[in-house]
Design a protein around this motif. Structure first.
Motif, PDB file in Angstrom:
ATOM      1  N   THR A  42       1.144  37.741  10.848  1.00  0.00           N
ATOM      2  CA  THR A  42       0.571  38.087  12.150  1.00  0.00           C
ATOM      3  C   THR A  42      -0.064  39.470  12.128  1.00  0.00           C
ATOM      4  OG1 THR A  42       2.625  39.069  12.939  1.00  0.00           O
ATOM      5  CG2 THR A  42       2.292  36.734  13.409  1.00  0.00           C
ATOM      6  N   ASP A  43       0.369  40.325  11.208  1.00  0.00           N
ATOM      7  CA  ASP A  43      -0.117  41.712  11.149  1.00  0.00           C
ATOM      8  C   ASP A  43       0.101  42.438  12.471  1.00  0.00           C
ATOM      9  OD1 ASP A  43      -0.977  41.470   8.463  1.00  0.00           O
ATOM     10  OD2 ASP A  43      -2.839  40.543   9.124  1.00  0.00           O
ATOM     11  N   GLY A  44       1.176  42.074  13.188  1.00  0.00           N
ATOM     12  CA  GLY A  44       1.507  42.727  14.444  1.00  0.00           C
ATOM     13  C   GLY A  44       0.644  42.304  15.622  1.00  0.00           C
ATOM     14  N   LYS A  45      -0.187  41.280  15.446  1.00  0.00           N
ATOM     15  CA  LYS A  45      -1.072  40.805  16.513  1.00  0.00           C
ATOM     16  C   LYS A  45      -0.647  39.415  16.961  1.00  0.00           C
ATOM     17  CE  LYS A  45      -4.822  43.365  14.426  1.00  0.00           C
ATOM     18  NZ  LYS A  45      -5.938  43.268  13.517  1.00  0.00           N
ATOM     19  N   PRO A  46      -1.088  38.972  18.143  1.00  0.00           N
ATOM     20  CA  PRO A  46      -0.786  37.602  18.567  1.00  0.00           C
ATOM     21  C   PRO A  46      -1.448  36.591  17.636  1.00  0.00           C
ATOM     22  CG  PRO A  46      -1.624  38.910  20.408  1.00  0.00           C
ATOM     23  CD  PRO A  46      -1.795  39.725  19.168  1.00  0.00           C
ATOM     24  N   CYS A  47      -0.874  35.403  17.577  1.00  0.00           N
ATOM     25  CA  CYS A  47      -1.448  34.342  16.744  1.00  0.00           C
ATOM     26  C   CYS A  47      -2.777  33.885  17.330  1.00  0.00           C
ATOM     27  CB  CYS A  47      -0.492  33.161  16.665  1.00  0.00           C
ATOM     28  SG  CYS A  47       1.075  33.551  15.865  1.00  0.00           S
ATOM     29  N   ASP A  48      -3.690  33.479  16.454  1.00  0.00           N
ATOM     30  CA  ASP A  48      -4.984  32.955  16.882  1.00  0.00           C
ATOM     31  C   ASP A  48      -4.795  31.615  17.596  1.00  0.00           C
ATOM     32  OD1 ASP A  48      -6.249  35.105  15.631  1.00  0.00           O
ATOM     33  OD2 ASP A  48      -6.546  33.992  13.768  1.00  0.00           O
ATOM     34  N   SER A  49      -5.829  31.177  18.294  1.00  0.00           N
ATOM     35  CA  SER A  49      -5.808  29.874  18.941  1.00  0.00           C
ATOM     36  C   SER A  49      -5.616  28.796  17.878  1.00  0.00           C
ATOM     37  CB  SER A  49      -7.128  29.656  19.683  1.00  0.00           C
ATOM     38  OG  SER A  49      -7.137  28.392  20.283  1.00  0.00           O
ATOM     39  N   GLY A  50      -4.752  27.844  18.152  1.00  0.00           N
ATOM     40  CA  GLY A  50      -4.469  26.785  17.190  1.00  0.00           C
ATOM     41  C   GLY A  50      -3.339  27.135  16.242  1.00  0.00           C
ATOM     42  N   TRP A  51      -2.750  28.308  16.442  1.00  0.00           N
ATOM     43  CA  TRP A  51      -1.634  28.761  15.617  1.00  0.00           C
ATOM     44  C   TRP A  51      -0.455  29.078  16.529  1.00  0.00           C
ATOM     45  CZ3 TRP A  51      -1.896  29.619  10.204  1.00  0.00           C
ATOM     46  CH2 TRP A  51      -3.139  29.378   9.647  1.00  0.00           C
ATOM     47  N   MET A  52       0.765  28.985  16.005  1.00  0.00           N
ATOM     48  CA  MET A  52       1.941  29.323  16.796  1.00  0.00           C
ATOM     49  C   MET A  52       2.804  30.325  16.030  1.00  0.00           C
ATOM     50  SD  MET A  52       4.168  25.816  16.372  1.00  0.00           S
ATOM     51  CE  MET A  52       5.718  26.433  16.934  1.00  0.00           C
ATOM     52  N   ASN A  53       3.461  31.197  16.775  1.00  0.00           N
ATOM     53  CA  ASN A  53       4.324  32.199  16.181  1.00  0.00           C
ATOM     54  C   ASN A  53       5.628  31.526  15.762  1.00  0.00           C
ATOM     55  OD1 ASN A  53       6.129  34.357  15.715  1.00  0.00           O
ATOM     56  ND2 ASN A  53       4.884  35.679  17.005  1.00  0.00           N
ATOM     57  N   ILE A  54       5.986  31.679  14.481  1.00  0.00           N
ATOM     58  CA  ILE A  54       7.229  31.089  13.991  1.00  0.00           C
ATOM     59  C   ILE A  54       8.251  32.170  13.621  1.00  0.00           C
ATOM     60  CG2 ILE A  54       6.252  28.893  13.265  1.00  0.00           C
ATOM     61  CD1 ILE A  54       6.163  30.002  10.393  1.00  0.00           C
ATOM     62  N   GLY A  55       7.955  33.399  14.022  1.00  0.00           N
ATOM     63  CA  GLY A  55       8.892  34.496  13.811  1.00  0.00           C
ATOM     64  C   GLY A  55       8.764  35.146  12.444  1.00  0.00           C
ATOM     65  N   ALA A  56       9.501  36.230  12.259  1.00  0.00           N
ATOM     66  CA  ALA A  56       9.540  36.987  11.008  1.00  0.00           C
ATOM     67  C   ALA A  56       8.157  37.441  10.564  1.00  0.00           C
ATOM     68  CB  ALA A  56      10.237  36.189   9.913  1.00  0.00           C
ATOM     69  N   GLY A  57       7.247  37.621  11.543  1.00  0.00           N
ATOM     70  CA  GLY A  57       5.923  38.138  11.231  1.00  0.00           C
ATOM     71  C   GLY A  57       4.907  37.111  10.782  1.00  0.00           C
ATOM     72  N   TYR A  58       5.159  35.818  11.021  1.00  0.00           N
ATOM     73  CA  TYR A  58       4.253  34.760  10.563  1.00  0.00           C
ATOM     74  C   TYR A  58       3.775  33.873  11.709  1.00  0.00           C
ATOM     75  CZ  TYR A  58       5.097  35.552   5.598  1.00  0.00           C
ATOM     76  OH  TYR A  58       5.138  36.102   4.350  1.00  0.00           O
ATOM     77  N   CYS A  59       2.570  33.330  11.543  1.00  0.00           N
ATOM     78  CA  CYS A  59       2.021  32.287  12.404  1.00  0.00           C
ATOM     79  C   CYS A  59       1.850  31.029  11.572  1.00  0.00           C
ATOM     80  CB  CYS A  59       0.643  32.693  12.944  1.00  0.00           C
ATOM     81  SG  CYS A  59       0.660  34.082  14.073  1.00  0.00           S
ATOM     82  N   LYS A  60       2.047  29.873  12.191  1.00  0.00           N
ATOM     83  CA  LYS A  60       1.882  28.574  11.523  1.00  0.00           C
ATOM     84  C   LYS A  60       0.784  27.807  12.237  1.00  0.00           C
ATOM     85  CE  LYS A  60       4.519  24.706  12.146  1.00  0.00           C
ATOM     86  NZ  LYS A  60       3.560  23.664  12.264  1.00  0.00           N
ATOM     87  N   LYS A  61      -0.078  27.177  11.446  1.00  0.00           N
ATOM     88  CA  LYS A  61      -1.146  26.372  12.031  1.00  0.00           C
ATOM     89  C   LYS A  61      -0.548  25.151  12.715  1.00  0.00           C
ATOM     90  CE  LYS A  61      -5.707  24.689  11.150  1.00  0.00           C
ATOM     91  NZ  LYS A  61      -6.807  24.662  10.212  1.00  0.00           N
ATOM     92  N   LYS A  62      -0.971  24.902  13.950  1.00  0.00           N
ATOM     93  CA  LYS A  62      -0.490  23.737  14.686  1.00  0.00           C
ATOM     94  C   LYS A  62      -1.105  22.483  14.096  1.00  0.00           C
ATOM     95  CE  LYS A  62       0.092  25.984  19.158  1.00  0.00           C
ATOM     96  NZ  LYS A  62      -0.344  25.988  20.554  1.00  0.00           N
ATOM     97  N   THR A  63      -0.299  21.437  13.997  1.00  0.00           N
ATOM     98  CA  THR A  63      -0.801  20.150  13.545  1.00  0.00           C
ATOM     99  C   THR A  63      -0.566  19.150  14.664  1.00  0.00           C
ATOM    100  OG1 THR A  63       1.333  19.705  12.506  1.00  0.00           O
ATOM    101  CG2 THR A  63      -0.393  20.585  11.093  1.00  0.00           C
ATOM    102  N   LEU A  64      -1.446  18.238  14.829  1.00  0.00           N
ATOM    103  CA  LEU A  64      -1.390  17.245  15.904  1.00  0.00           C
ATOM    104  C   LEU A  64      -1.399  17.902  17.280  1.00  0.00           C
ATOM    105  CD1 LEU A  64       1.267  14.803  14.400  1.00  0.00           C
ATOM    106  CD2 LEU A  64      -1.215  14.610  14.296  1.00  0.00           C
ATOM    107  N   GLY A  65      -1.846  19.141  17.335  1.00  0.00           N
ATOM    108  CA  GLY A  65      -1.978  19.825  18.607  1.00  0.00           C
ATOM    109  C   GLY A  65      -0.711  20.392  19.191  1.00  0.00           C
ATOM    110  N   ILE A  66       0.444  20.140  18.565  1.00  0.00           N
ATOM    111  CA  ILE A  66       1.681  20.663  19.123  1.00  0.00           C
ATOM    112  C   ILE A  66       2.439  21.526  18.115  1.00  0.00           C
ATOM    113  CG2 ILE A  66       2.068  19.023  20.987  1.00  0.00           C
ATOM    114  CD1 ILE A  66       3.721  17.340  19.049  1.00  0.00           C
ATOM    115  N   PHE A  67       2.940  20.940  17.057  1.00  0.00           N
ATOM    116  CA  PHE A  67       3.707  21.684  16.055  1.00  0.00           C
ATOM    117  C   PHE A  67       2.888  21.759  14.835  1.00  0.00           C
ATOM    118  CE2 PHE A  67       6.928  19.721  18.794  1.00  0.00           C
ATOM    119  CZ  PHE A  67       7.522  20.853  19.283  1.00  0.00           C
TER     120      PHE A  67
END
Length: 91
Positions: free
Chosen positions: A66-91
């Motif tokens: 995340t580099d200390g910033k909010p996750c981009d659209s289409g991504w979700m914050n999964i903690g510990a400084g990382y964002c994960k790309k959403k699949t199927l629009g939810i997870f």
């Protein structure tokens, strides 16, 4: 020995260079093993602490720091400084 027609040979020679950009890693890549980021002792959601400097997952997730910033659209914050790309629009 059989030779290929000139047109087919030309196509076959131009395909590998065209495929190279598809093979190059982008800013985020699917990873089963990611490093723990500075300042974090835990692992993000979906990853297991290996009690060293990495986190492991049995599933390939596309993650990026995340580099200390909010996750981009289409991504979700999964903690510990990382964002994960959403699949199927939810997870």
């Amino acid at each position: 020995m059989q030779t290929l027609p000139l047109g087919l040979a030309t196509v076959l020679l131009t395909l590998p260079p065209l495929a190279l950009p598809l093979l190059a890693p982008g800013p985020a890549a699917a990873q089963k093993r990611i490093p723990k980021l500075p300042g974090y002792d835990e692992c993000p959601l979906g990853y297991v602490n290996d009690l060293k400097q990495h986190c492991n997952s049995p599933i390939y997730y596309e993650v990026k720091p995340t580099d200390g910033k909010p996750c981009d659209s289409g991504w979700m914050n999964i903690g510990a400084g990382y964002c994960k790309k959403k699949t199927l629009g939810i997870f």
